[in-house]
Design a protein around this motif. Structure first.
Motif, PDB file in Angstrom:
ATOM      1  N   GLU A  25       0.859  -1.178   0.000  1.00  0.00           N
ATOM      2  CA  GLU A  25       0.000   0.000   0.000  1.00  0.00           C
ATOM      3  C   GLU A  25       0.898   1.232   0.000  1.00  0.00           C
ATOM      4  O   GLU A  25       1.607   1.488   0.967  1.00  0.00           O
ATOM      5  CB  GLU A  25      -0.888   0.021   1.254  1.00  0.00           C
ATOM      6  CG  GLU A  25      -1.728   1.269   1.355  1.00  0.00           C
ATOM      7  CD  GLU A  25      -2.398   1.440   2.708  1.00  0.00           C
ATOM      8  OE1 GLU A  25      -3.017   2.496   2.912  1.00  0.00           O
ATOM      9  OE2 GLU A  25      -2.288   0.535   3.568  1.00  0.00           O
ATOM     10  N   VAL A  26       0.879   1.970  -1.074  1.00  0.00           N
ATOM     11  CA  VAL A  26       1.648   3.210  -1.144  1.00  0.00           C
ATOM     12  C   VAL A  26       0.710   4.324  -0.691  1.00  0.00           C
ATOM     13  O   VAL A  26      -0.172   4.762  -1.427  1.00  0.00           O
ATOM     14  CB  VAL A  26       2.214   3.464  -2.555  1.00  0.00           C
ATOM     15  CG1 VAL A  26       3.008   4.763  -2.586  1.00  0.00           C
ATOM     16  CG2 VAL A  26       3.104   2.289  -2.982  1.00  0.00           C
ATOM     17  N   ALA A  27       0.889   4.740   0.563  1.00  0.00           N
ATOM     18  CA  ALA A  27      -0.007   5.715   1.182  1.00  0.00           C
ATOM     19  C   ALA A  27       0.203   7.115   0.634  1.00  0.00           C
ATOM     20  O   ALA A  27      -0.733   7.917   0.600  1.00  0.00           O
ATOM     21  CB  ALA A  27       0.202   5.722   2.698  1.00  0.00           C
ATOM     22  N   ALA A  28       1.437   7.428   0.200  1.00  0.00           N
ATOM     23  CA  ALA A  28       1.744   8.760  -0.317  1.00  0.00           C
ATOM     24  C   ALA A  28       3.034   8.712  -1.108  1.00  0.00           C
ATOM     25  O   ALA A  28       3.923   7.900  -0.833  1.00  0.00           O
ATOM     26  CB  ALA A  28       1.877   9.762   0.821  1.00  0.00           C
ATOM     27  N   VAL A  29       3.114   9.608  -2.065  1.00  0.00           N
ATOM     28  CA  VAL A  29       4.327   9.789  -2.851  1.00  0.00           C
ATOM     29  C   VAL A  29       4.788  11.225  -2.649  1.00  0.00           C
ATOM     30  O   VAL A  29       3.991  12.158  -2.742  1.00  0.00           O
ATOM     31  CB  VAL A  29       4.071   9.507  -4.346  1.00  0.00           C
ATOM     32  CG1 VAL A  29       5.294   9.855  -5.186  1.00  0.00           C
ATOM     33  CG2 VAL A  29       3.683   8.049  -4.549  1.00  0.00           C
ATOM     34  N   TYR A  30       6.067  11.368  -2.359  1.00  0.00           N
ATOM     35  CA  TYR A  30       6.680  12.693  -2.214  1.00  0.00           C
ATOM     36  C   TYR A  30       7.631  12.902  -3.373  1.00  0.00           C
ATOM     37  O   TYR A  30       8.390  11.999  -3.739  1.00  0.00           O
ATOM     38  CB  TYR A  30       7.462  12.788  -0.903  1.00  0.00           C
ATOM     39  CG  TYR A  30       6.582  13.036   0.292  1.00  0.00           C
ATOM     40  CD1 TYR A  30       6.512  14.306   0.863  1.00  0.00           C
ATOM     41  CD2 TYR A  30       5.816  12.018   0.848  1.00  0.00           C
ATOM     42  CE1 TYR A  30       5.692  14.546   1.962  1.00  0.00           C
ATOM     43  CE2 TYR A  30       4.998  12.253   1.938  1.00  0.00           C
ATOM     44  CZ  TYR A  30       4.945  13.520   2.487  1.00  0.00           C
ATOM     45  OH  TYR A  30       4.130  13.764   3.563  1.00  0.00           O
ATOM     46  N   SER A  31       7.599  14.107  -3.945  1.00  0.00           N
ATOM     47  CA  SER A  31       8.479  14.445  -5.045  1.00  0.00           C
ATOM     48  C   SER A  31       8.799  15.925  -4.982  1.00  0.00           C
ATOM     49  O   SER A  31       8.144  16.682  -4.256  1.00  0.00           O
ATOM     50  CB  SER A  31       7.807  14.093  -6.377  1.00  0.00           C
ATOM     51  OG  SER A  31       8.743  14.119  -7.434  1.00  0.00           O
ATOM     52  N   GLN A  32       9.795  16.344  -5.731  1.00  0.00           N
ATOM     53  CA  GLN A  32      10.119  17.767  -5.786  1.00  0.00           C
ATOM     54  C   GLN A  32       8.966  18.523  -6.447  1.00  0.00           C
ATOM     55  O   GLN A  32       8.254  17.965  -7.286  1.00  0.00           O
ATOM     56  CB  GLN A  32      11.405  17.989  -6.571  1.00  0.00           C
ATOM     57  CG  GLN A  32      12.643  17.465  -5.865  1.00  0.00           C
ATOM     58  CD  GLN A  32      12.897  18.189  -4.559  1.00  0.00           C
ATOM     59  OE1 GLN A  32      12.957  19.405  -4.511  1.00  0.00           O
ATOM     60  NE2 GLN A  32      13.028  17.425  -3.484  1.00  0.00           N
ATOM     61  N   PRO A  33       8.768  19.780  -6.080  1.00  0.00           N
ATOM     62  CA  PRO A  33       7.676  20.562  -6.680  1.00  0.00           C
ATOM     63  C   PRO A  33       7.846  20.695  -8.195  1.00  0.00           C
ATOM     64  O   PRO A  33       8.961  20.629  -8.709  1.00  0.00           O
ATOM     65  CB  PRO A  33       7.810  21.935  -6.008  1.00  0.00           C
ATOM     66  CG  PRO A  33       8.591  21.695  -4.764  1.00  0.00           C
ATOM     67  CD  PRO A  33       9.504  20.534  -5.070  1.00  0.00           C
ATOM     68  N   PRO A  34       6.727  20.867  -8.906  1.00  0.00           N
ATOM     69  CA  PRO A  34       6.822  21.106 -10.350  1.00  0.00           C
ATOM     70  C   PRO A  34       7.754  22.281 -10.644  1.00  0.00           C
ATOM     71  O   PRO A  34       7.792  23.262  -9.897  1.00  0.00           O
ATOM     72  CB  PRO A  34       5.380  21.426 -10.755  1.00  0.00           C
ATOM     73  CG  PRO A  34       4.553  20.696  -9.732  1.00  0.00           C
ATOM     74  CD  PRO A  34       5.339  20.816  -8.452  1.00  0.00           C
ATOM     75  N   ARG A  35       8.510  22.151 -11.730  1.00  0.00           N
ATOM     76  CA  ARG A  35       9.486  23.161 -12.131  1.00  0.00           C
ATOM     77  C   ARG A  35       9.160  23.669 -13.534  1.00  0.00           C
ATOM     78  O   ARG A  35       8.596  22.922 -14.347  1.00  0.00           O
ATOM     79  CB  ARG A  35      10.898  22.571 -12.151  1.00  0.00           C
ATOM     80  CG  ARG A  35      11.336  21.920 -10.852  1.00  0.00           C
ATOM     81  CD  ARG A  35      11.864  22.933  -9.863  1.00  0.00           C
ATOM     82  NE  ARG A  35      12.511  22.251  -8.757  1.00  0.00           N
ATOM     83  CZ  ARG A  35      12.224  22.471  -7.489  1.00  0.00           C
ATOM     84  NH1 ARG A  35      11.302  23.346  -7.158  1.00  0.00           N
ATOM     85  NH2 ARG A  35      12.860  21.817  -6.538  1.00  0.00           N
TER      86      ARG A  35
END
Length: 164
Positions: A25-35
């Protein structure tokens, strides 16, 4: 397991896809803000962000994981572990200790040779004959912590960062 995934570039997408395919279960994905990208400088989500959205996963893009708000949001996810692949931010101890089992990083080189960003490119540019990937349990330092798994790869003379 209930997981958080933290990653940004194309290199990280296969790892996220594998976690999903494995039934976690992938509860959340974190990534760098849109550029800004391209001639029009349109805000563009990272490859991980775009992939996560196509999979219907919630995506968080805090400017900094050091803010109290970002740390509290991460803690509230109550995940078993966080999987980090080329995320692009150094995580504070409060973030590293939030998951029940800790945070685990997939690093694109054999440490300690190429710490930090662009380890694949750096190995090729240096003329290394071998490189690899390692999974480590993260600690506070940059690309530090106990190494749990290593895979060694030969670098061919025609390899590029994309092929390697």
């Amino acid at each position: 397991m209930r997981l958080a995934f933290m990653g940004t570039p194309d290199f990280a997408v296969p790892s996220l896809a594998e976690l999903i395919a494995s039934g976690h279960e992938v509860a959340a994905v974190y990534s760098q803000p849109p550029r800004p990208k391209g001639r029009g400088q349109q805000l563009t989500p990272s490859p991980v962000h775009a992939f996560a959205e196509t999979m219907g996963l919630p995506v968080f893009t805090p400017d900094s994981m050091k803010s109290a708000e970002a740390i509290q949001t991460f803690r509230s996810l109550a995940v078993d572990a966080a999987c980090v692949v080329a995320y692009g931010q150094i995580l504070k101890l409060e973030v590293l200790e939030a998951p029940r089992l800790g945070c685990f990083n997939l690093h694109g080189s054999l440490l300690p040779r190429w710490r930090g960003a662009a380890p694949i490119q750096r190995a090729i540019m240096a003329g290394d004959r071998q490189t690899g990937v390692q999974i480590m349990r993260m600690s506070e330092g940059l690309d530090e912590g106990p190494i749990l798994l290593s895979e060694v790869l030969d670098i061919r003379s025609d390899d590029t960062a994309a092929t390697l």
